[in-house]
Design a protein around this motif. Structure first.
Motif, PDB file in Angstrom:
ATOM      1  N   CYS A  78      -2.940  13.677   0.348  1.00  0.00           N
ATOM      2  CA  CYS A  78      -2.735  14.276  -0.983  1.00  0.00           C
ATOM      3  C   CYS A  78      -1.483  15.150  -1.013  1.00  0.00           C
ATOM      4  O   CYS A  78      -0.698  15.089  -1.963  1.00  0.00           O
ATOM      5  N   THR A  96       1.074  14.823   0.842  1.00  0.00           N
ATOM      6  CA  THR A  96       2.206  13.901   0.934  1.00  0.00           C
ATOM      7  C   THR A  96       2.564  13.339  -0.436  1.00  0.00           C
ATOM      8  O   THR A  96       3.742  13.285  -0.800  1.00  0.00           O
ATOM      9  N   VAL A  97       1.570  12.952  -1.207  1.00  0.00           N
ATOM     10  CA  VAL A  97       1.832  12.422  -2.543  1.00  0.00           C
ATOM     11  C   VAL A  97       2.416  13.513  -3.446  1.00  0.00           C
ATOM     12  O   VAL A  97       3.384  13.274  -4.181  1.00  0.00           O
ATOM     13  N   THR A 114       4.130  16.085  -2.514  1.00  0.00           N
ATOM     14  CA  THR A 114       5.500  16.296  -2.037  1.00  0.00           C
ATOM     15  C   THR A 114       6.435  15.202  -2.554  1.00  0.00           C
ATOM     16  O   THR A 114       7.549  15.490  -2.990  1.00  0.00           O
ATOM     17  N   ALA A 115       5.978  13.957  -2.508  1.00  0.00           N
ATOM     18  CA  ALA A 115       6.799  12.840  -2.996  1.00  0.00           C
ATOM     19  C   ALA A 115       7.115  13.009  -4.486  1.00  0.00           C
ATOM     20  O   ALA A 115       8.259  12.805  -4.910  1.00  0.00           O
ATOM     21  N   MET A 175      10.210   8.020  -4.180  1.00  0.00           N
ATOM     22  CA  MET A 175       8.744   8.099  -4.064  1.00  0.00           C
ATOM     23  C   MET A 175       8.238   7.325  -2.847  1.00  0.00           C
ATOM     24  O   MET A 175       7.401   7.826  -2.096  1.00  0.00           O
ATOM     25  N   SER A 185       6.723   9.144   0.570  1.00  0.00           N
ATOM     26  CA  SER A 185       5.286   8.999   0.792  1.00  0.00           C
ATOM     27  C   SER A 185       4.957   8.049   1.946  1.00  0.00           C
ATOM     28  O   SER A 185       4.112   8.365   2.782  1.00  0.00           O
ATOM     29  N   ILE A 210       3.361   9.066   5.949  1.00  0.00           N
ATOM     30  CA  ILE A 210       2.005   8.569   6.193  1.00  0.00           C
ATOM     31  C   ILE A 210       1.987   7.599   7.370  1.00  0.00           C
ATOM     32  O   ILE A 210       1.245   7.779   8.329  1.00  0.00           O
TER      33      ILE A 210
END
Length: 178
Positions: free
Chosen positions: A107, A109-110, A112-113, A141, A145, A149
């Motif tokens: 979450c 990471t998303v 942040t992206a 994006m 992301s 990951i």
């Protein structure tokens, strides 16, 4: 510490600068796997090194543009969001041993992206209207992301579990500037 981390960033980033999506503006960037690593394990020095490394990488690859200012800001904020989340917001210490913490990391990471895309894309759009902002935003994006990951999570698990790195704690000092 900032110099060493910047050097590591450049060693990982520069070889991939040839993998352009939009020449001079967007490329495939496996170095973004270091985004959470620098924030979580090295704190503010890691955030600074990540931003400086990106700026130097742009300079070395002849990609230095006015929009690099947005890139500098976004590449500081990216690792900083991981640093703040695991030090101030999360009620658990950083560890990717549990599914719950792994989901938290995904979450962040998303988020942040999205944040980095929102910072960088308008700078590119305003400075260079001939660049497809939709393609640019999608590239940012995906880079911000996918690499943290797919490559970053295994690297962080290795660093913490096998190499015994510990996350950089938020400074406990009050009024540190005085």
């Amino acid at each position: 510490m900032v110099l060493i981390l910047t050097a590591v960033y450049l060693v990982v980033a520069v070889p991939f600068k040839v993998m352009s999506v939009i020449p001079g503006f967007a490329d495939i960037r496996p170095v973004l796997m270091l985004n959470p690593v620098y924030g979580i394990f090295f704190g503010i020095p890691g955030c600074i090194a990540f931003a400086i490394g990106n700026l130097i990488g742009d300079l070395l690859s002849d990609s230095l543009r006015w929009s690099s200012i947005g890139g500098f800001i976004a590449n500081f904020i990216g690792p900083f969001l991981f640093y703040v989340y695991w030090n101030k917001i999360s009620k658990t210490p950083f560890s990717l041993r549990t599914g719950k913490n792994l989901l938290k990391q995904l979450c962040v990471t998303v988020v942040t992206a999205v944040a980095e895309t929102i910072i960088i894309t308008p700078m590119v759009e305003l400075s260079y209207p001939e660049v497809s902002s939709i393609l640019f935003a999608k590239t940012v994006m995906l880079n911000v992301s996918v690499f943290p990951i797919v490559l970053g999570i295994p690297l962080m698990i290795l660093m913490q579990e096998e190499l015994h790195f510990t996350p950089k704690p938020f400074s406990k000092k009050k009024n540190a500037l005085r």
